[in-house]
Write a protein that holds these residues in place. Structure first.
Motif, PDB file in Angstrom:
ATOM      1  N   GLN A 116       0.824  -1.215   0.000  1.00 47.81           N
ATOM      2  CA  GLN A 116       0.000   0.000   0.000  1.00 47.81           C
ATOM      3  C   GLN A 116       0.856   1.262   0.000  1.00 47.81           C
ATOM      4  OE1 GLN A 116      -4.023  -1.872   2.116  1.00 47.81           O
ATOM      5  NE2 GLN A 116      -3.108  -0.050   3.015  1.00 47.81           N
ATOM      6  N   GLU A 117       1.968   1.247   0.760  1.00 51.77           N
ATOM      7  CA  GLU A 117       2.817   2.446   0.834  1.00 51.77           C
ATOM      8  C   GLU A 117       3.631   2.644  -0.449  1.00 51.77           C
ATOM      9  OE1 GLU A 117       2.718   4.805   3.406  1.00 51.77           O
ATOM     10  OE2 GLU A 117       0.944   3.593   3.805  1.00 51.77           O
ATOM     11  N   MET A 118       3.756   1.596  -1.262  1.00 57.72           N
ATOM     12  CA  MET A 118       4.402   1.747  -2.567  1.00 57.72           C
ATOM     13  C   MET A 118       3.340   2.000  -3.651  1.00 57.72           C
ATOM     14  SD  MET A 118       7.706  -0.832  -2.397  1.00 57.72           S
ATOM     15  CE  MET A 118       6.835  -2.322  -1.925  1.00 57.72           C
ATOM     16  N   GLN A 119       2.211   2.553  -3.210  1.00 56.09           N
ATOM     17  CA  GLN A 119       1.129   3.000  -4.091  1.00 56.09           C
ATOM     18  C   GLN A 119       0.379   1.877  -4.788  1.00 56.09           C
ATOM     19  OE1 GLN A 119       1.933   6.668  -6.315  1.00 56.09           O
ATOM     20  NE2 GLN A 119       3.862   6.871  -5.190  1.00 56.09           N
ATOM     21  N   GLY A 120       0.470   0.679  -4.211  1.00 56.61           N
ATOM     22  CA  GLY A 120      -0.298  -0.440  -4.749  1.00 56.61           C
ATOM     23  C   GLY A 120      -1.731  -0.409  -4.254  1.00 56.61           C
ATOM     24  N   PRO A 121      -2.524  -1.428  -4.623  1.00 52.00           N
ATOM     25  CA  PRO A 121      -3.923  -1.490  -4.174  1.00 52.00           C
ATOM     26  C   PRO A 121      -4.014  -1.834  -2.691  1.00 52.00           C
ATOM     27  CG  PRO A 121      -3.311  -3.525  -5.275  1.00 52.00           C
ATOM     28  CD  PRO A 121      -2.136  -2.596  -5.430  1.00 52.00           C
ATOM     29  N   HIS A 122      -5.160  -1.579  -2.093  1.00 53.15           N
ATOM     30  CA  HIS A 122      -5.402  -2.033  -0.719  1.00 53.15           C
ATOM     31  C   HIS A 122      -5.462  -3.554  -0.709  1.00 53.15           C
ATOM     32  CE1 HIS A 122      -6.828   2.167  -0.405  1.00 53.15           C
ATOM     33  NE2 HIS A 122      -6.307   2.068   0.800  1.00 53.15           N
ATOM     34  N   ILE A 123      -4.878  -4.139   0.333  1.00 53.68           N
ATOM     35  CA  ILE A 123      -4.931  -5.592   0.502  1.00 53.68           C
ATOM     36  C   ILE A 123      -5.651  -5.863   1.822  1.00 53.68           C
ATOM     37  CG2 ILE A 123      -3.593  -7.737   0.586  1.00 53.68           C
ATOM     38  CD1 ILE A 123      -2.852  -6.198  -1.922  1.00 53.68           C
ATOM     39  N   PRO A 124      -6.906  -6.335   1.768  1.00 52.75           N
ATOM     40  CA  PRO A 124      -7.620  -6.644   3.017  1.00 52.75           C
ATOM     41  C   PRO A 124      -6.861  -7.689   3.841  1.00 52.75           C
ATOM     42  CG  PRO A 124      -9.142  -6.557   1.174  1.00 52.75           C
ATOM     43  CD  PRO A 124      -7.760  -6.514   0.587  1.00 52.75           C
ATOM     44  N   TYR A 125      -6.987  -7.590   5.156  1.00 59.15           N
ATOM     45  CA  TYR A 125      -6.138  -8.355   6.092  1.00 59.15           C
ATOM     46  C   TYR A 125      -6.950  -8.880   7.260  1.00 59.15           C
ATOM     47  CZ  TYR A 125      -2.532  -8.880   9.785  1.00 59.15           C
ATOM     48  OH  TYR A 125      -1.730  -9.336  10.793  1.00 59.15           O
ATOM     49  N   ARG A 126      -6.641 -10.098   7.671  1.00 58.04           N
ATOM     50  CA  ARG A 126      -7.203 -10.671   8.905  1.00 58.04           C
ATOM     51  C   ARG A 126      -6.068 -11.134   9.790  1.00 58.04           C
ATOM     52  NH1 ARG A 126     -11.017 -15.751   7.653  1.00 58.04           N
ATOM     53  NH2 ARG A 126      -9.882 -15.792   5.671  1.00 58.04           N
ATOM     54  N   PRO A 127      -6.059 -10.829  11.088  1.00 54.42           N
ATOM     55  CA  PRO A 127      -5.076 -11.444  11.978  1.00 54.42           C
ATOM     56  C   PRO A 127      -5.534 -12.855  12.340  1.00 54.42           C
ATOM     57  CG  PRO A 127      -6.470  -9.983  13.242  1.00 54.42           C
ATOM     58  CD  PRO A 127      -6.986  -9.938  11.823  1.00 54.42           C
ATOM     59  N   GLY A 128      -4.677 -13.588  13.011  1.00 53.09           N
ATOM     60  CA  GLY A 128      -5.073 -14.936  13.453  1.00 53.09           C
ATOM     61  C   GLY A 128      -3.946 -15.948  13.333  1.00 53.09           C
ATOM     62  N   ARG A 129      -2.754 -15.464  12.903  1.00 56.38           N
ATOM     63  CA  ARG A 129      -1.602 -16.372  12.795  1.00 56.38           C
ATOM     64  C   ARG A 129      -0.919 -16.478  14.156  1.00 56.38           C
ATOM     65  NH1 ARG A 129      -2.419 -12.977   9.122  1.00 56.38           N
ATOM     66  NH2 ARG A 129      -2.664 -13.517   6.925  1.00 56.38           N
ATOM     67  N   SER A 130      -0.471 -17.685  14.485  1.00 57.85           N
ATOM     68  CA  SER A 130       0.290 -17.817  15.722  1.00 57.85           C
ATOM     69  C   SER A 130       1.665 -18.394  15.409  1.00 57.85           C
ATOM     70  CB  SER A 130      -0.461 -18.671  16.734  1.00 57.85           C
ATOM     71  OG  SER A 130      -0.865 -19.865  16.117  1.00 57.85           O
ATOM     72  N   ASP A 131       2.643 -18.016  16.231  1.00 59.00           N
ATOM     73  CA  ASP A 131       4.012 -18.448  15.995  1.00 59.00           C
ATOM     74  C   ASP A 131       4.190 -19.890  16.453  1.00 59.00           C
ATOM     75  OD1 ASP A 131       4.476 -15.943  15.010  1.00 59.00           O
ATOM     76  OD2 ASP A 131       5.234 -15.149  16.913  1.00 59.00           O
ATOM     77  N   ARG A 132       4.924 -20.650  15.645  1.00 59.20           N
ATOM     78  CA  ARG A 132       5.124 -22.070  15.965  1.00 59.20           C
ATOM     79  C   ARG A 132       6.615 -22.377  16.028  1.00 59.20           C
ATOM     80  NH1 ARG A 132       0.875 -24.855  11.823  1.00 59.20           N
ATOM     81  NH2 ARG A 132      -0.386 -25.746  13.471  1.00 59.20           N
ATOM     82  N   ASP A 133       6.943 -23.551  16.588  1.00 59.63           N
ATOM     83  CA  ASP A 133       8.369 -23.871  16.779  1.00 59.63           C
ATOM     84  C   ASP A 133       8.977 -24.479  15.514  1.00 59.63           C
ATOM     85  OD1 ASP A 133       8.002 -26.675  16.661  1.00 59.63           O
ATOM     86  OD2 ASP A 133       7.466 -26.720  18.784  1.00 59.63           O
ATOM     87  N   LEU A 134      10.263 -24.788  15.619  1.00 59.06           N
ATOM     88  CA  LEU A 134      10.995 -25.173  14.405  1.00 59.06           C
ATOM     89  C   LEU A 134      10.552 -26.510  13.818  1.00 59.06           C
ATOM     90  CD1 LEU A 134      14.760 -25.953  15.263  1.00 59.06           C
ATOM     91  CD2 LEU A 134      12.829 -26.431  16.726  1.00 59.06           C
ATOM     92  N   SER A 135       9.773 -27.267  14.577  1.00 59.21           N
ATOM     93  CA  SER A 135       9.298 -28.531  13.999  1.00 59.21           C
ATOM     94  C   SER A 135       8.310 -28.280  12.859  1.00 59.21           C
ATOM     95  CB  SER A 135       8.653 -29.403  15.087  1.00 59.21           C
ATOM     96  OG  SER A 135       7.430 -28.834  15.502  1.00 59.21           O
ATOM     97  N   PHE A 136       7.826 -27.033  12.744  1.00 58.44           N
ATOM     98  CA  PHE A 136       6.892 -26.698  11.655  1.00 58.44           C
ATOM     99  C   PHE A 136       7.599 -26.126  10.423  1.00 58.44           C
ATOM    100  CE2 PHE A 136       4.118 -27.048  15.297  1.00 58.44           C
ATOM    101  CZ  PHE A 136       2.976 -27.635  14.777  1.00 58.44           C
ATOM    102  N   CYS A 137       8.939 -26.046  10.454  1.00 59.07           N
ATOM    103  CA  CYS A 137       9.681 -25.569   9.268  1.00 59.07           C
ATOM    104  C   CYS A 137       9.363 -26.483   8.080  1.00 59.07           C
ATOM    105  CB  CYS A 137      11.189 -25.601   9.522  1.00 59.07           C
ATOM    106  SG  CYS A 137      11.782 -24.286  10.597  1.00 59.07           S
ATOM    107  N   THR A 138       9.206 -25.877   6.909  1.00 60.12           N
ATOM    108  CA  THR A 138       8.921 -26.673   5.706  1.00 60.12           C
ATOM    109  C   THR A 138      10.235 -27.158   5.092  1.00 60.12           C
ATOM    110  OG1 THR A 138       8.741 -24.525   4.639  1.00 60.12           O
ATOM    111  CG2 THR A 138       6.699 -25.715   5.059  1.00 60.12           C
ATOM    112  N   PRO A 139      10.177 -28.252   4.308  1.00 63.45           N
ATOM    113  CA  PRO A 139      11.392 -28.719   3.639  1.00 63.45           C
ATOM    114  C   PRO A 139      11.834 -27.716   2.576  1.00 63.45           C
ATOM    115  CG  PRO A 139       9.477 -29.985   2.913  1.00 63.45           C
ATOM    116  CD  PRO A 139       9.018 -29.116   4.043  1.00 63.45           C
ATOM    117  N   ASP A 140      13.115 -27.712   2.258  1.00 61.92           N
ATOM    118  CA  ASP A 140      13.651 -26.823   1.223  1.00 61.92           C
ATOM    119  C   ASP A 140      13.054 -27.224  -0.131  1.00 61.92           C
ATOM    120  OD1 ASP A 140      15.132 -24.845   0.091  1.00 61.92           O
ATOM    121  OD2 ASP A 140      17.101 -25.729   0.491  1.00 61.92           O
ATOM    122  N   GLY A 141      12.946 -26.253  -1.032  1.00 64.83           N
ATOM    123  CA  GLY A 141      12.520 -26.571  -2.396  1.00 64.83           C
ATOM    124  C   GLY A 141      11.062 -26.272  -2.695  1.00 64.83           C
ATOM    125  N   ARG A 142      10.345 -25.639  -1.768  1.00 68.92           N
ATOM    126  CA  ARG A 142       8.928 -25.359  -2.033  1.00 68.92           C
ATOM    127  C   ARG A 142       8.706 -24.059  -2.812  1.00 68.92           C
ATOM    128  NH1 ARG A 142       4.829 -27.486   2.629  1.00 68.92           N
ATOM    129  NH2 ARG A 142       5.445 -29.674   2.511  1.00 68.92           N
TER     130      ARG A 142
END
Ligand code: ZEM
Length: 294
Positions: A116-142
């Protein structure tokens, strides 16, 4: 004191105004720290939000922007994430000022703010993400490999649940920022205005002539006219492939159509893999500095 307040008012439940405050703090920092790269941390913040989200796999429901698992070595050290520490460090004082926001909500809010600050369109947003530990890291290559072409793009973005039109709209983010030899090995910006979101990426793809750049680095393309702009093999695939090309043409002609489709698809990208407790009608649209000035 905090405890006493909790007793009378209940636990702190951040509302729209609180997130708008975080937005404003990020926007102010973006304005202040203007000595970085082409004059803005905006592009690298967008790349951070995209690399959190783009690990999503619709079959297993793993990856995506929930978790902020890039904080941990396995994922932070993936080759695709090289250089994103700059974005994470930029946001650290914001996290300190608003400890109630999760890193995962903050990183996505920062992506929204940057667009938005780089003059792009508005992007609607919802909170609700929670931080998780390293066991949730994804494999390389995605995340996508820039040296590949259409088949690879369809496989990678198909895994996230995106179709041809959506792949092209998302790629319009390359109007922003640049490649760094010490991060990806590639070099240079895609457009002449890398800190303003426009449909110039699409215009340049169809209006410019592109040639193989002669250099010691990985295969990339340069514009014949100035030799200062670049395209990746994956960018060129969008004009080589007929199904992709129709959308490149459309967005090159019509910035409003690009902005609308970009907003719709980025909103979905940023929500991949998040177990929201609130419905889609709970999304917020934050005011940008441009709205405030109007
Ligand atoms: Zn990017 N991207 N990206 N991208 N990207 C780079 C930089 C940026 C691909 C890719 O390999 C690369 C999307 C899609 C794809 C941004 C946003 C989005 C760089 C350069 C590479 C190599 C990194 C460097 O050296 O610093 C590929 C193959 C993609 C498949 C289509 C999508 C989708 C994005 C957002 C919606 C942004 C903003 C940058 C610029 C970062 C910066 O630091 O300037």
């Amino acid at each position: 004191f905090a405890k006493a307040e909790e007793k009378t008012k209940g636990p702190f439940e951040p509302k729209y105004e609180d997130y708008q405050k975080v937005y404003k703090t990020i926007a102010k920092l973006l304005e202040e720290k203007d000595e970085y790269d082409d004059g803005s941390y905006g592009p690298v913040l967008v790349r951070l939000a995209w690399h959190c989200s783009g690990t999503y796999d619709k079959e297993t429901g793993t990856g995506g922007s929930n978790g902020a698992t890039m904080r941990f070595a396995p994922e932070g050290d993936h080759g695709a994430n090289a250089g994103l520490k700059a974005a994470r460090d930029f946001l650290e004082p914001v996290k300190e000022a608003y400890p109630w926001i999760s890193y995962s909500d903050l990183w996505i809010l920062a992506g929204v703010t940057a667009i938005q600050e780089m003059q792009g369109p508005h992007i609607p947003y919802r909170p609700g993400r929670s931080d998780r530990d390293l066991s949730f890291c994804t494999p390389d290559g995605r995340l996508p490999d820039a040296s590949k072409e259409q088949k690879h793009l369809r496989a990678i973005f198909g895994r996230m649940g995106f179709n041809d039109q959506e792949i092209v709209a998302l790629s319009g983010a390359h109007a922003l920022g640049r490649c760094h030899t010490d991060r990806s090995g590639f070099d240079g910006p895609w457009t002449f205005s890398p800190t303003t979101l426009t449909n110039d990426y699409f215009k340049l793809l169809v209006e410019e002539k592109w040639q193989n750049k002669k250099w010691n680095g990985p295969k990339q393309f340069e514009d014949v006219t100035t030799k200062t702009l670049m395209m990746l093999p994956t960018d060129m695939a969008l004009v080589k492939d007929k199904s992709f090309k129709q959308y490149v043409d459309k967005y090159a002609r019509d910035n409003d159509a690009f902005f609308k489709d970009f907003s719709d698809v980025v909103l979905r990208l940023f929500e991949l893999g998040v177990p929201f407790t609130q419905g889609e009608d709970a999304r917020w649209t934050f005011k940008s500095s441009f709205d405030e000035a109007a």
